[in-house]
Design an enzyme around this catalytic site. Structure first.
Site, PDB file in Angstrom:
ATOM      1  N   HIS A  38       0.851  -1.188   0.000  1.00 25.41           N
ATOM      2  CA  HIS A  38       0.000   0.000   0.000  1.00 25.41           C
ATOM      3  C   HIS A  38       0.892   1.244   0.000  1.00 25.41           C
ATOM      4  O   HIS A  38       1.853   1.319   0.774  1.00 25.41           O
ATOM      5  CB  HIS A  38      -0.903  -0.017   1.246  1.00 25.41           C
ATOM      6  N   GLU A  87       8.677   1.128  -3.137  1.00 21.32           N
ATOM      7  CA  GLU A  87       7.842  -0.087  -3.211  1.00 21.32           C
ATOM      8  C   GLU A  87       8.593  -1.212  -3.908  1.00 21.32           C
ATOM      9  O   GLU A  87       8.537  -2.372  -3.492  1.00 21.32           O
ATOM     10  CB  GLU A  87       6.556   0.192  -4.007  1.00 21.32           C
TER      11      GLU A  87
END
Ligand code: GRF
Length: 208
Positions: free
Chosen positions: A112, A177
Site C-alpha cells: 500500500h 515499493e
C-alpha cells in the site's frame, strides 16, 4: 537447497511491482517462482510483462460471475490449480472477501502506498498530500478482511515536499515499493515471518 515458494500474483493494472518481483527472482534475491499471474482486467499491462517468460496467465473478470463469491471461488480454484503457496496482490484493485482470505490464511500479502494505518484505501498519495503530512511511504502487510488493515510486515518512509503533487509523491513512493515488496516476499520465502497477534515478528531482523 530449500525448495522455492510458488507465488500467485494478482494484478489489475500496469504491474510495476510485478516487474520488480520478476527482476528480484531473476537476480536470485527471492527464492520463489511465479506459478500464475491472474488479472481481473483483460487489458492490464501487467500481463504483457510476463509474455514469453513461460509463466501462466489467467484473466478472471468480475463481470463474468453472478456473485462476488463465485468470482473469488474462481480465483481460488485457479491459484490451487497452480499450487500457489503465497498470494501476492500487486496493484489488484479489489477488496477480497472472507472466503478467499480463509483459503489462504496468513498467506496473502499486499503493498500500500502510504504508512498504514494512515491513508488506507484508494488515492493514498492524494490523501497524504491533502492532509499535509511531511512523511509518507509504503507498507507491505498481510491481508485480512478489512481495507489495508492486516498485520504490517515492512514499512519505509519517504519525505513529502510542499511542492509535491499526488503524482510526484506516487513516483517517489513507487521507487521504494519496488525494493520493499521483494524484500518482504523474500523474508516470507525464507520462513522468517511469524505472526504474534497483530505483530509480524521477523527472525534475525538486522540480517538482510
Ligand atoms: C502501487 O502503488 C501499489 O502500492 C498499489 O497499487 C499500485 C500498483 O502499481 N497497491 P503497479 O501496478 O504495481 O505498477
Amino acid at each position: 537447497m530449500v525448495s522455492s515458494t510458488v507465488l500467485g500474483v494478482l494484478v489489475s493494472g500496469r504491474g510495476s511491482n510485478l516487474q520488480a518481483i520478476l527482476d528480484a527472482i531473476r537476480e536470485g534475491k527471492i527464492n520463489a517462482k511465479i506459478g500464475v499471474v491472474i488479472s481481473d482486467k483483460k487489458d492490464a499491462f501487467a500481463l504483457q510483462r510476463v509474455k514469453g517468460l513461460g509463466i501462466a496467465t489467467e484473466v478472471i473478470e468480475r463481470k463474468d460471475f453472478a456473485t462476488k463469491r463465485q468470482f473469488e471461488e474462481a480465483l481460488v480454484n485457479t491459484l490451487c490449480e497452480h499450487n500457489v503457496e503465497l498470494v501476492v496482490l500487486a496493484g489488484f484493485m479489489r477488496l477480497l472477501g472472507s472466503d478467499f482470505i480463509s483459503a489462504y490464511p496468513g498467506k496473502i500479502m499486499n503493498i500500500h502506498p502510504a504508512l498504514l494505518p494512515s491513508f488506507p484505501g484508494l488515492n493514498a498519495q492524494k490523501q497524504a498530500i491533502e492532509y499535509g503530512v511531511k512523511m509518507s511511504g509504503c507498507t507491505v502487510h498481510f491481508v485480512d478482511e478489512g481495507m489495508d488493515s492486516g498485520p504490517i510486515i515492512l514499512q519505509q518512509a519517504v519525505p513529502v515536499a510542499s511542492s509535491d503533487t499526488a503524482e510526484t509523491l506516487a513516483a517517489r513512493i513507487l521507487e521504494v515499493e519496488h525494493v520493499l515488496y521483494p524484500r518482504a516476499i523474500s523474508l516470507y520465502c525464507k520462513g522468517r515471518l511469524t505472526l504474534n497477534g497483530r505483530q509480524v515478528v521477523i527472525t534475525d531482523e538486522n540480517v538482510k
